[in-house]
Scaffold this active site. Structure first.
Site, PDB file in Angstrom:
ATOM      1  N   ASP A  10      -5.832  28.666   0.589  1.00 35.67           N
ATOM      2  CA  ASP A  10      -7.116  29.225   0.575  1.00 35.67           C
ATOM      3  C   ASP A  10      -6.849  30.720   0.467  1.00 35.67           C
ATOM      4  OD1 ASP A  10     -10.349  29.054   2.262  1.00 35.67           O
ATOM      5  OD2 ASP A  10      -9.461  30.323   0.858  1.00 35.67           O
ATOM      6  N   ASN A  24     -16.799  37.819 -11.952  1.00 32.62           N
ATOM      7  CA  ASN A  24     -17.379  37.938 -13.202  1.00 32.62           C
ATOM      8  C   ASN A  24     -17.635  39.493 -13.554  1.00 32.62           C
ATOM      9  OD1 ASN A  24     -20.287  38.460 -12.545  1.00 32.62           O
ATOM     10  ND2 ASN A  24     -20.066  36.412 -11.684  1.00 32.62           N
ATOM     11  N   GLY A  32     -16.414  29.089  -7.173  1.00 36.20           N
ATOM     12  CA  GLY A  32     -15.190  29.176  -6.792  1.00 36.20           C
ATOM     13  C   GLY A  32     -14.392  30.164  -5.971  1.00 36.20           C
ATOM     14  N   VAL A  33     -13.577  31.125  -6.507  1.00 33.49           N
ATOM     15  CA  VAL A  33     -12.814  31.906  -5.598  1.00 33.49           C
ATOM     16  C   VAL A  33     -13.928  33.040  -5.127  1.00 33.49           C
ATOM     17  CG1 VAL A  33     -11.239  34.021  -5.806  1.00 33.49           C
ATOM     18  CG2 VAL A  33     -10.415  31.662  -6.548  1.00 33.49           C
ATOM     19  N   ASP A  34     -14.735  33.620  -6.281  1.00 28.02           N
ATOM     20  CA  ASP A  34     -15.741  34.630  -5.900  1.00 28.02           C
ATOM     21  C   ASP A  34     -16.636  33.990  -4.792  1.00 28.02           C
ATOM     22  OD1 ASP A  34     -17.570  36.286  -8.319  1.00 28.02           O
ATOM     23  OD2 ASP A  34     -17.046  36.928  -6.524  1.00 28.02           O
ATOM     24  N   SER A 117      -8.909  32.751 -14.147  1.00 24.74           N
ATOM     25  CA  SER A 117      -9.626  32.337 -15.265  1.00 24.74           C
ATOM     26  C   SER A 117      -9.483  30.655 -15.549  1.00 24.74           C
ATOM     27  CB  SER A 117      -8.925  33.146 -16.774  1.00 24.74           C
ATOM     28  OG  SER A 117      -9.462  34.245 -16.789  1.00 24.74           O
ATOM     29  N   THR A 118      -8.469  29.846 -14.499  1.00 26.05           N
ATOM     30  CA  THR A 118      -8.160  28.868 -14.869  1.00 26.05           C
ATOM     31  C   THR A 118      -9.212  27.713 -14.478  1.00 26.05           C
ATOM     32  OG1 THR A 118      -6.790  28.478 -12.757  1.00 26.05           O
ATOM     33  CG2 THR A 118      -5.607  29.463 -14.852  1.00 26.05           C
ATOM     34  N   GLY A 119     -10.244  28.174 -13.875  1.00 26.49           N
ATOM     35  CA  GLY A 119     -11.308  27.250 -13.263  1.00 26.49           C
ATOM     36  C   GLY A 119     -12.641  27.406 -14.155  1.00 26.49           C
ATOM     37  N   TYR A 121     -13.588  29.496 -16.190  1.00 26.62           N
ATOM     38  CA  TYR A 121     -13.297  29.987 -17.280  1.00 26.62           C
ATOM     39  C   TYR A 121     -12.228  29.149 -18.190  1.00 26.62           C
ATOM     40  CZ  TYR A 121     -15.988  34.202 -16.076  1.00 26.62           C
ATOM     41  OH  TYR A 121     -17.288  35.045 -15.654  1.00 26.62           O
TER      42      TYR A 121
HETATM   43  N1  APR Z   1      -8.480  29.899  -2.726  1.00 23.05           N
HETATM   44  C1  APR Z   1      -7.596  30.084  -3.875  1.00 23.05           C
HETATM   45  N2  APR Z   1      -7.840  29.443  -5.056  1.00 23.05           N
HETATM   46  C2  APR Z   1      -9.105  29.044  -4.982  1.00 23.05           C
HETATM   47  C3  APR Z   1     -10.182  28.855  -4.146  1.00 23.05           C
HETATM   48  C4  APR Z   1      -9.620  29.473  -2.957  1.00 23.05           C
HETATM   49  N3  APR Z   1     -10.502  29.448  -1.837  1.00 23.05           N
HETATM   50  N4  APR Z   1     -10.998  28.406  -4.605  1.00 23.05           N
HETATM   51  C5  APR Z   1     -11.080  28.181  -6.236  1.00 23.05           C
HETATM   52  N5  APR Z   1     -10.034  28.434  -6.310  1.00 23.05           N
HETATM   53  C6  APR Z   1      -9.151  28.326  -7.662  1.00 23.05           C
HETATM   54  C7  APR Z   1      -9.648  27.286  -8.420  1.00 23.05           C
HETATM   55  O1  APR Z   1      -9.065  25.952  -8.262  1.00 23.05           O
HETATM   56  C8  APR Z   1      -8.976  27.715  -9.774  1.00 23.05           C
HETATM   57  O2  APR Z   1      -7.596  27.235 -10.011  1.00 23.05           O
HETATM   58  O3  APR Z   1      -9.177  29.564  -8.370  1.00 23.05           O
HETATM   59  C9  APR Z   1      -8.971  29.424  -9.590  1.00 23.05           C
HETATM   60  C10 APR Z   1     -10.110  30.075 -10.486  1.00 23.05           C
HETATM   61  O4  APR Z   1     -11.089  29.191 -10.452  1.00 23.05           O
HETATM   62  P1  APR Z   1     -12.567  29.939 -10.496  1.00 23.05           P
HETATM   63  O5  APR Z   1     -12.690  30.506  -9.192  1.00 23.05           O
HETATM   64  O6  APR Z   1     -13.301  29.029 -11.059  1.00 23.05           O
HETATM   65  O7  APR Z   1     -12.402  31.402 -11.320  1.00 23.05           O
HETATM   66  P2  APR Z   1     -12.293  31.672 -13.015  1.00 23.05           P
HETATM   67  O8  APR Z   1     -11.938  30.455 -13.648  1.00 23.05           O
HETATM   68  O9  APR Z   1     -11.548  32.875 -13.019  1.00 23.05           O
HETATM   69  O10 APR Z   1     -14.077  31.603 -13.171  1.00 23.05           O
HETATM   70  C11 APR Z   1     -14.782  32.904 -12.732  1.00 23.05           C
HETATM   71  O11 APR Z   1     -16.327  31.798 -11.880  1.00 23.05           O
HETATM   72  O12 APR Z   1     -16.957  31.904  -9.618  1.00 23.05           O
HETATM   73  C12 APR Z   1     -17.424  32.279 -10.835  1.00 23.05           C
HETATM   74  O13 APR Z   1     -18.191  34.463 -10.531  1.00 23.05           O
HETATM   75  C13 APR Z   1     -17.091  34.007 -11.239  1.00 23.05           C
HETATM   76  O14 APR Z   1     -18.015  33.850 -13.062  1.00 23.05           O
HETATM   77  C14 APR Z   1     -16.845  34.007 -12.668  1.00 23.05           C
HETATM   78  C15 APR Z   1     -16.143  32.712 -12.767  1.00 23.05           C
END
Ligand code: APR
Length: 167
Positions: A10, A24, A32-34, A117-119, A121
Site C-alpha cells: 500500500d 486527475n 484508487g490511489v488518489d 494510469s493502469t487502474g 485510466y
Molecule cells: N497503493 C498502491 N497502489 C494502489 C493503491 C494503494 N493504496 N490503490 C490502488 N492502487 C493501484 C491500482 O490497483 C492500480 O494498479 O494503483 C494503480 C493505479 O490505479 P488508479 O488509482 O485507478 O489510478 P489511475 O489508473 O492513474 O486513474 C487515475 O482515478 O482515482 C482516480 O482521481 C483519480 O481520476 C483519477 C484516476
C-alpha cells in the site's frame, strides 16, 4: 547507482521521502490511489491541492505529506488510455520524468510510485510498466539526489509485471 525495486503493498504506508499520487487534472481527489492517499494524509492535503489549482496530464506538482509517513506527495496526472494513438506513451513518460525532477529539485532521496494510469485510466499494465522502468532508469543516469525508487504494486499480478519489466 540508485536502487530501483518493485514491491507489493500500500503506497500510503511507504516510509520514503515522497510518494507519488495517481491524480486527475483537478487535483481534488478521487478513488484508487488518489482516494487512499487523501484519506491517509488528512484534509490539509486537499486544502493545499485546492491552492495549486490543478495539473495538466503528464506533469507533476509537489505538496506536503501531512499525516502520511512520507514528507511529501508528488501528484502526477497520467493519460487515459484510448488506444495508444493520442500521445499516451509520451504523456506517461512525462509523469515519471517530471515526478523524479521534482523530487531531485527538493533534494529528496527516496520516492515510491504506484502503477500510474493502469487502474481507472485503463493503460495496459505491461506497456505502462516498461515505460515506467525505462524512464526511471534514463532519468537516474542524470545527476540526482535520488538513491531509491520503489514501484509499489497493489496486486501480486502487477508486481510480477513490474519484476519482468525490471528484468
Ligand atoms: N497503493 C498502491 N497502489 C494502489 C493503491 C494503494 N493504496 N490503490 C490502488 N492502487 C493501484 C491500482 O490497483 C492500480 O494498479 O494503483 C494503480 C493505479 O490505479 P488508479 O488509482 O485507478 O489510478 P489511475 O489508473 O492513474 O486513474 C487515475 O482515478 O482515482 C482516480 O482521481 C483519480 O481520476 C483519477 C484516476
Amino acid at each position: 547507482m540508485p536502487k530501483i525495486e518493485a514491491v507489493q503493498g500500500d503506497i500510503t504506508q511507504q516510509p520514503v521521502d515522497a510518494i507519488v499520487n495517481a491524480a486527475n487534472s483537478s487535483l481534488l481527489g478521487g478513488g484508487g490511489v488518489d482516494g487512499a492517499i487523501h484519506r491517509a494524509a488528512g484534509p490539509e492535503l486537499l486544502e493545499e491541492c485546492r491552492r495549486i489549482g490543478g495539473c495538466p496530464t503528464g506533469e507533476a506538482r509537489i505538496t506536503q505529506g501531512y499525516r502520511l509517513l512520507a514528507q511529501h506527495v508528488i501528484h502526477t496526472v497520467g493519460p487515459v488510455w484510448s488506444g495508444g494513438k493520442r500521445r499516451e506513451p509520451q504523456l506517461l513518460r512525462g509523469c515519471y520524468r517530471n515526478s523524479l525532477r521534482l523530487a531531485a529539485d527538493h533534494a529528496l532521496r527516496s520516492i515510491a510510485f504506484p502503477s500510474i494510469s493502469t487502474g481507472a485510466y485503463r493503460y495496459p499494465i505491461e506497456q505502462a510498466a516498461c515505460i515506467a522502468v525505462e524512464t526511471v532508469r534514463q532519468q537516474l543516469e542524470q545527476p540526482t539526489s535520488i538513491e531509491l525508487v520503489r514501484f509499489v504494486c497493489f496486486s501480486g499480478g502487477d508486481l510480477e509485471v513490474y519484476r519482468q519489466a525490471l528484468g
